[in-house]
Design an enzyme around this catalytic site. Structure first.
Site, mmCIF file in Angstrom:
data_model
loop_
_atom_site.group_PDB
_atom_site.id
_atom_site.type_symbol
_atom_site.label_atom_id
_atom_site.label_comp_id
_atom_site.label_asym_id
_atom_site.label_seq_id
_atom_site.Cartn_x
_atom_site.Cartn_y
_atom_site.Cartn_z
ATOM 1 N N ASP A 101 0.692 -1.411 0.092
ATOM 2 C CA ASP A 101 -0.304 -0.302 0.141
ATOM 3 C C ASP A 101 1.150 1.149 0.181
ATOM 4 O O ASP A 101 1.503 1.330 1.241
ATOM 5 C CB ASP A 101 -1.111 0.106 1.241
ATOM 6 C CG ASP A 101 -1.945 1.638 1.340
ATOM 7 O OD1 ASP A 101 -2.206 1.997 0.037
ATOM 8 O OD2 ASP A 101 -2.132 1.569 2.273
ATOM 9 N N ASP A 286 -2.260 5.387 -5.464
ATOM 10 C CA ASP A 286 -2.491 4.189 -4.553
ATOM 11 C C ASP A 286 -2.107 2.931 -5.025
ATOM 12 O O ASP A 286 -3.672 2.457 -5.310
ATOM 13 C CB ASP A 286 -4.216 4.872 -3.832
ATOM 14 C CG ASP A 286 -3.717 4.050 -2.236
ATOM 15 O OD1 ASP A 286 -3.041 2.873 -1.574
ATOM 16 O OD2 ASP A 286 -4.725 5.146 -1.686
#
Length: 401
Positions: A101, A286
């Site tokens: 992430d 992201d």
């Protein structure tokens, strides 16, 4: 605190792909990723009304806290996450499936000390400190708030192995794990690939520890997401990129903030019309988020141009028969247009009876000073192989194969 192990029957639900690396002597490492149905897809197929869940979990602000420290960062929407890789923690290594992430910077996994009251812990791999000869106690409290829920535990230190590279790492042992989305999630935890400034409590991120060893060819990592339905979902490459998965050259965009994977976007077009961001919008790239997200007012303009209808809070749909005729959506990054066709940004669920397809763009409203900000998630990264360059503070994009 309950220190008993959670039931082992749940481990049968886990997948176990092999983590492999390039031959000895090379200076970059691969972590294969698997693609699984997201929690949202599982619930959709079971006929669950997502309106309430969307209201509670599509909140894109999280407060990460260690004792009294609170720092706002963009929230990865784990309800929609699909791509997971394996890491090892401890000596000998205990294996965990994690989301890589770029929107966060901490590593956390569920702990055997998780209370039996938290049923989600029972279906995940659990870290057992007493089984590791390299474990070192820390004990500081660790909390991340997600909308109406939270992930809570304490910090520990142990050896962490990622793609064949081992570092000594402080990470979160989670003892409180919310039912949604983690009861149905295929991943165990999260490995943040963000910057030190984003990390809870000043913890040094995993990738920074890897960089400090000087073993990588370059101070970069790259992400490839397979666009097909295959279980082999892609890969993360530490120290370089894989030309087999992209074509042409990388085009680089400098970071607009040196403490997050954030860049400036100078235009969003639907078809031939530029609708938004001509004066510039901030966007976070992201890897942990499945969708593209935009402020509510901006998203409504895009959906009006597409003729999409809001089915539930922040979720828009079109008739599946309409998909071939929908216009392209382009994002201007670093003076270049990155274009998604309708087949790139529309999701088709074969089991849906209403013959509606979901547009993979969602609403997100982050207040200043962190926002407003857009998010380019897997919807974008599947089309464009993405390289994250820490040495030059930039992000590179190339057309994925």
């Amino acid at each position: 605190m309950d220190r008993r192990r959670m039931p082992l029957w749940a481990l049968l639900l886990l997948w176990s792909p092999c983590t492999f690396s390039l031959p000895t002597g090379t200076t970059f490492e691969r972590i294969p990723l698997k693609k699984m149905p997201s929690v949202r897809e599982i619930l959709e197929e079971r006929g669950v009304d997502m309106t309430r869940l969307s209201a509670e979990w599509d909140v894109f602000t999280k407060r990460s806290s260690l004792t009294d420290l609170i720092s706002p960062v963009v929230l990865t929407n784990y309800l929609n996450s699909q791509y997971y890789g394996e890491i090892g923690i401890g000596t000998p290594p205990q294996t965990f499936k994690v989301i890589f992430d770029t929107g966060s910077a901490n590593l956390w996994v569920p702990s055997t000390k998780c209370s039996r009251l938290y049923l989600a812990c029972g279906i995940h791999s659990l870290y057992e400190s007493s089984d590791s000869s390299s474990y070192m106690e820390n004990g500081d409290d660790f909390t991340i708030h997600y909308g109406s829920g939270r992930v809570k535990g304490f910090l520990s230190q142990d050896s962490v192995t990622v793609g064949g590279i081992t570092v000594t790492q402080t990470f979160g042992e989670v003892t409180e794990l919310p039912l949604i989305p983690f009861m149905l999630a295929q991943f165990d935890g999260v490995l943040g690939m963000g910057f030190p400034a984003q990390a809870v409590g000043g913890v040094t991120p995993v990738f920074d520890h890897i960089l400090s060893q000087g073993v990588l060819k370059e101070k970069v990592f790259s992400v490839y997401y397979n666009r097909g339905p295959h279980l082999l979902g892609g890969e993360v490459v530490l120290g370089g990129s894989d030309p087999e998965h992209y074509q042409g050259d990388f085009h680089y965009v400098s970071l607009s903030k040196t403490d997050s994977w954030q860049i400036t976007m100078k235009g969003v077009s639907v078809g031939s019309s530029t609708l938004l961001c001509e004066e510039g919008c901030e966007v976070v790239v992201d890897t942990g988020s499945s969708f593209i997200s935009a402020p509510t007012s901006s998203l409504k303009l895009i959906m009006q141009a597409l003729g999409a209808k809001e089915k539930r809070l922040h979720e828009y749909v079109v008739s599946c028969s309409q998909v071939p005729t929908l216009p392209d959506i382009s994002f201007n990054l670093g003076g270049r247009a990155y274009t998604l066709s309708s087949t790139d940004y529309v999701l088709q669920y074969p089991n849906r009876r209403d013959k509606l397809c979901t547009v993979a763009l969602h609403a997100m409203d982050i207040p200043p000073p962190t926002g407003p900000v857009w998010v380019l998630g897997a919807t974008f990264i599947r089309k464009f192989y993405t390289e994250f360059d820490r040495h030059n503070n930039r992000i590179g994009f190339a057309l994925a194969r």
